[in-house]
Motif scaffolding. Structure first.
Motif, short mmCIF file in Angstrom:
data_model
loop_
_atom_site.label_atom_id
_atom_site.label_comp_id
_atom_site.label_asym_id
_atom_site.label_seq_id
_atom_site.Cartn_x
_atom_site.Cartn_y
_atom_site.Cartn_z
N ALA A 170 0.81 -1.22 0.00
CA ALA A 170 0.00 0.00 0.00
C ALA A 170 0.84 1.27 0.00
N LEU A 171 2.14 1.15 0.25
CA LEU A 171 2.99 2.32 0.35
C LEU A 171 3.81 2.52 -0.93
N PRO A 172 4.19 3.78 -1.22
CA PRO A 172 4.97 4.02 -2.44
C PRO A 172 6.39 3.48 -2.31
N VAL A 173 6.96 3.14 -3.45
CA VAL A 173 8.37 2.76 -3.54
C VAL A 173 9.12 3.90 -4.19
N TYR A 174 10.21 4.28 -3.56
CA TYR A 174 11.02 5.38 -4.07
C TYR A 174 12.12 4.81 -4.97
N ARG A 175 12.15 5.31 -6.20
CA ARG A 175 13.20 4.91 -7.12
C ARG A 175 14.18 6.07 -7.27
N GLY A 176 15.42 5.85 -6.82
CA GLY A 176 16.46 6.85 -6.97
C GLY A 176 17.25 6.56 -8.24
N TRP A 177 17.55 7.59 -9.03
CA TRP A 177 18.19 7.42 -10.33
C TRP A 177 19.50 8.19 -10.40
N ASP A 178 20.48 7.56 -11.03
CA ASP A 178 21.71 8.26 -11.43
C ASP A 178 21.89 8.00 -12.92
N PHE A 179 22.43 9.00 -13.64
CA PHE A 179 22.47 8.90 -15.10
C PHE A 179 23.90 8.71 -15.61
N ALA B 229 22.10 3.94 -12.80
CA ALA B 229 21.72 3.06 -11.70
C ALA B 229 20.36 3.48 -11.17
N CYS B 230 19.65 2.51 -10.63
CA CYS B 230 18.35 2.78 -10.02
C CYS B 230 18.23 1.96 -8.74
N VAL B 231 17.81 2.61 -7.66
CA VAL B 231 17.68 1.97 -6.35
C VAL B 231 16.22 2.04 -5.91
N MET C 3 25.36 1.74 -21.04
CA MET C 3 23.95 1.71 -21.45
C MET C 3 23.38 3.11 -21.37
N GLY C 4 22.73 3.55 -22.44
CA GLY C 4 22.09 4.85 -22.45
C GLY C 4 20.82 4.85 -21.63
N ILE C 5 20.30 6.07 -21.37
CA ILE C 5 19.15 6.19 -20.47
C ILE C 5 17.89 5.59 -21.08
N GLU C 6 17.75 5.60 -22.40
CA GLU C 6 16.54 5.04 -23.01
C GLU C 6 16.45 3.54 -22.78
N ARG C 7 17.53 2.83 -23.06
CA ARG C 7 17.55 1.38 -22.81
C ARG C 7 17.39 1.08 -21.33
N PHE C 8 18.07 1.87 -20.50
CA PHE C 8 18.01 1.61 -19.07
C PHE C 8 16.60 1.84 -18.53
N ALA C 9 15.92 2.86 -19.05
CA ALA C 9 14.55 3.12 -18.61
C ALA C 9 13.65 1.93 -18.94
N ASP C 10 13.86 1.32 -20.09
CA ASP C 10 13.07 0.14 -20.45
C ASP C 10 13.36 -1.02 -19.48
N VAL C 11 14.64 -1.18 -19.11
CA VAL C 11 15.00 -2.24 -18.16
C VAL C 11 14.32 -2.00 -16.81
N VAL C 12 14.33 -0.76 -16.35
CA VAL C 12 13.70 -0.44 -15.07
C VAL C 12 12.19 -0.68 -15.12
N ALA C 13 11.57 -0.30 -16.23
CA ALA C 13 10.13 -0.48 -16.36
C ALA C 13 9.75 -1.96 -16.33
N ARG C 14 10.49 -2.79 -17.06
CA ARG C 14 10.20 -4.23 -17.06
C ARG C 14 10.42 -4.84 -15.69
N HIS C 15 11.51 -4.44 -15.04
CA HIS C 15 11.82 -4.97 -13.71
C HIS C 15 10.74 -4.55 -12.71
N SER C 16 10.28 -3.31 -12.81
CA SER C 16 9.26 -2.81 -11.89
C SER C 16 7.94 -3.55 -12.08
N ALA C 17 7.57 -3.78 -13.35
CA ALA C 17 6.32 -4.49 -13.63
C ALA C 17 6.35 -5.92 -13.11
N GLN C 18 7.52 -6.55 -13.17
CA GLN C 18 7.63 -7.94 -12.74
C GLN C 18 7.71 -8.08 -11.23
N HIS C 19 8.48 -7.22 -10.59
CA HIS C 19 8.76 -7.41 -9.16
C HIS C 19 7.98 -6.49 -8.23
#
Length: 497
Positions: free
Chosen positions: A288-297, A302-304, A325-341
């Motif tokens: 029920a609580l938000p998850v904070y994603r911290g980003w470095d470019f 990296a994303c925490v 890895m550029g930010i576009e590819r990395f954003a896709d990786v983060v989105a897939r990981h977030s949807a799965q986990h």
């Protein structure tokens, strides 16, 4: 020579090391276990076993490598001279850093052997170039974990070239290395513990028909200093390792006393408050609580993933770290990981304010790229002092007098090593204990920056508003960014937008 006899029988690992004919041999063990002495004797013994040349002289040439001249002079050269003093055994040329042992005669010979040692350090670029032009019988890399693995690879191509083939060639050639245990993610570990050397053995056997090759590379691990089979104790003060362990961290003891792979730290940890045994444990997010994603470019983004629990405990549950890895590819990786986990989770995204700067290629910012993918990222605080204090505050916090205010899940391997000392203040190359005043930019800093930006969202406003006695240390950047409410936008469960 009797007074200089090295009793290998009392150090069985050294004996096995010297008896091995592997082309590359590593000797790993704790402090004070006789590793360097064993390598010195191995060179001399092999020099006396070298086949005589046409004139009856057994000649061999060895590079002795260390990462700096200060360490070379204070330790490596001193060890060689203690066993084989130049006044009795040969010619020492301090200006050339070379030593020829030429007063030892192999059994049955009339002429003394010539064992040439060329001491080389790697703190000057010209010395690296000189190393790569040498013609050698073999090489010894002292404290090999401190030497770049590229040098170890390069020196492999320089051995076996002396004596020349017309003079009989080298009877044995190879690379000897000794070290305290290196990092479990080091090139050393990958080469000796994970790499399959069978192809190299087959190739060597195919070159010389009938040649028996058992090992291309082999590592010898000495027992830990506190183990029942600990070696060289007779030459150390009583209870040497037990006294050495007092006041040391578990990881330090694991590496330097127990002789095991671990995390090797040379600088001063940025977050000395972190205790791996206390702060690293299993934890789970509350749906029920938000998850904070911290980003470095950058090209190593990296994303925490973290969450603030109702108890006030800040838990860090996951990480994504990339390279090249550029930010576009990395954003896709983060989105897939977030949807799965993290399904059906609301995200709050906080990133490096530098992500608002336009790229020179297409003039788009990292923030614009993420916004286009439905990730509503906002800038964290840039001021280093507030970023660091935002992490230190929960690290120092005790909840109900016993529970840590900060918890790191063990799956966050990169963050864990960063907090244990990979993220560090670099030690200055000056006398005394002096360190840089800003954390070193290294492989651990990117994920730590991502963690800090999320931390500023959770704790930075309070720190900035109260002043907290923080010196911003960066020319007054404290007031550069506006804080936003977590509920100021309607967010997607997956993207956070």
């Amino acid at each position: 020579m009797a007074a200089l006899h090295y009793n290998r029988e009392s150090v069985p690992t050294i004996r096995r090391f010297m008896e091995s004919d592997a082309f590359i041999r590593g000797l790993m063990g704790p402090f004070g276990s006789g590793k360097s002495s064993g390598c010195v004797w191995d060179i001399v013994v092999r020099g006396l076993r070298q086949a005589p040349g046409p004139d009856g002289v057994r000649r061999s040439r060895w590079a002795v490598i260390r990462n700096s001249y200060r360490q070379l002079e204070d330790t490596t050269i001193r060890t060689v001279h203690q066993w084989f003093p130049p006044a009795r055994f040969g010619r020492w040329k301090p200006t050339d850093h070379s030593y020829v042992i030429n007063r030892m005669v192999a059994e049955g010979d009339e002429k003394p052997a010539e064992i040439e040692l060329l001491f080389r350090a790697l703190d000057r670029p010209d010395q690296v170039g000189n190393l790569l032009s040498l013609e050698l019988t073999g090489a010894w890399v002292n404290e090999a974990r401190e030497v770049p693995w590229a040098i170890v690879e390069a020196v492999q191509g320089r051995v076996g070239r002396y004596p020349a083939r017309r003079d009989g060639g080298a009877t044995w050639s190879g690379v000897l290395m000794d070290t305290n245990p290196p990092d479990a993610e080091s090139d050393w570990y990958r080469f000796f513990e994970e790499k399959d050397h069978s192809a190299a053995v087959d190739a060597m056997a195919a070159i010389v028909p009938g040649m028996t090759v058992d090992r291309f590379a082999r590592i010898f691990r000495q027992p830990g200093g506190r183990a029942e089979a600990a070696e060289n104790l007779d030459n150390l003060p009583p209870a040497y390792y037990q006294r050495l362990a007092v006041g040391k961290s578990d990881e330090w003891i694991k590496v330097y006393i127990d002789g095991d792979y671990g995390f090797v730290m040379e600088g001063r940890p940025v977050f000395g408050e972190y205790s791996d045994g206390f702060h690293c444990r299993d934890c789970r997010t509350v749906p029920a609580l938000p998850v904070y994603r911290g980003w470095d470019f950058g090209l190593t983004p990296a994303c925490v993933f973290s969450q603030m629990l109702p108890s006030g405990q800040w838990i860090v549950v996951d990480e994504l770290v990339s390279s090249a890895m550029g930010i576009e590819r990395f954003a896709d990786v983060v989105a897939r990981h977030s949807a799965q986990h993290f399904p059906k989770t609301r995200f709050v995204d906080v990133g490096d304010p530098a992500g608002m700067q336009r790229a020179q290629t297409d003039e788009r910012t990292c923030f614009e790229i993420l916004h286009a993918r439905g990730i509503a990222i906002e800038p964290g605080m840039q001021t280093l002092a507030i970023r660091l204090e935002s992490v230190r505050r929960p690290l120092r916090t005790l909840l109900d007098g016993a529970e840590p205010g900060f918890v790191l899940h063990p799956r966050c391997a990169t963050l864990r090593r960063a907090l244990m000392g990979g993220y560090q203040y670099r030690r200055m190359q000056v006398s005394g204990e002096r360190y840089a005043d800003r954390p070193e930019k290294n492989r651990w800093s990117h994920v730590m920056d991502a963690l800090q930006y999320a931390a500023t969202r959770l704790f930075g406003a309070e720190l900035r508003g109260a002043g907290a006695g923080i010196d911003d240390g960066a020319g007054g950047e404290m007031d550069g960014f506006q804080m936003h409410s977590d509920d100021d936008r309607t967010r997607s469960n997956i993207t956070g937008y």
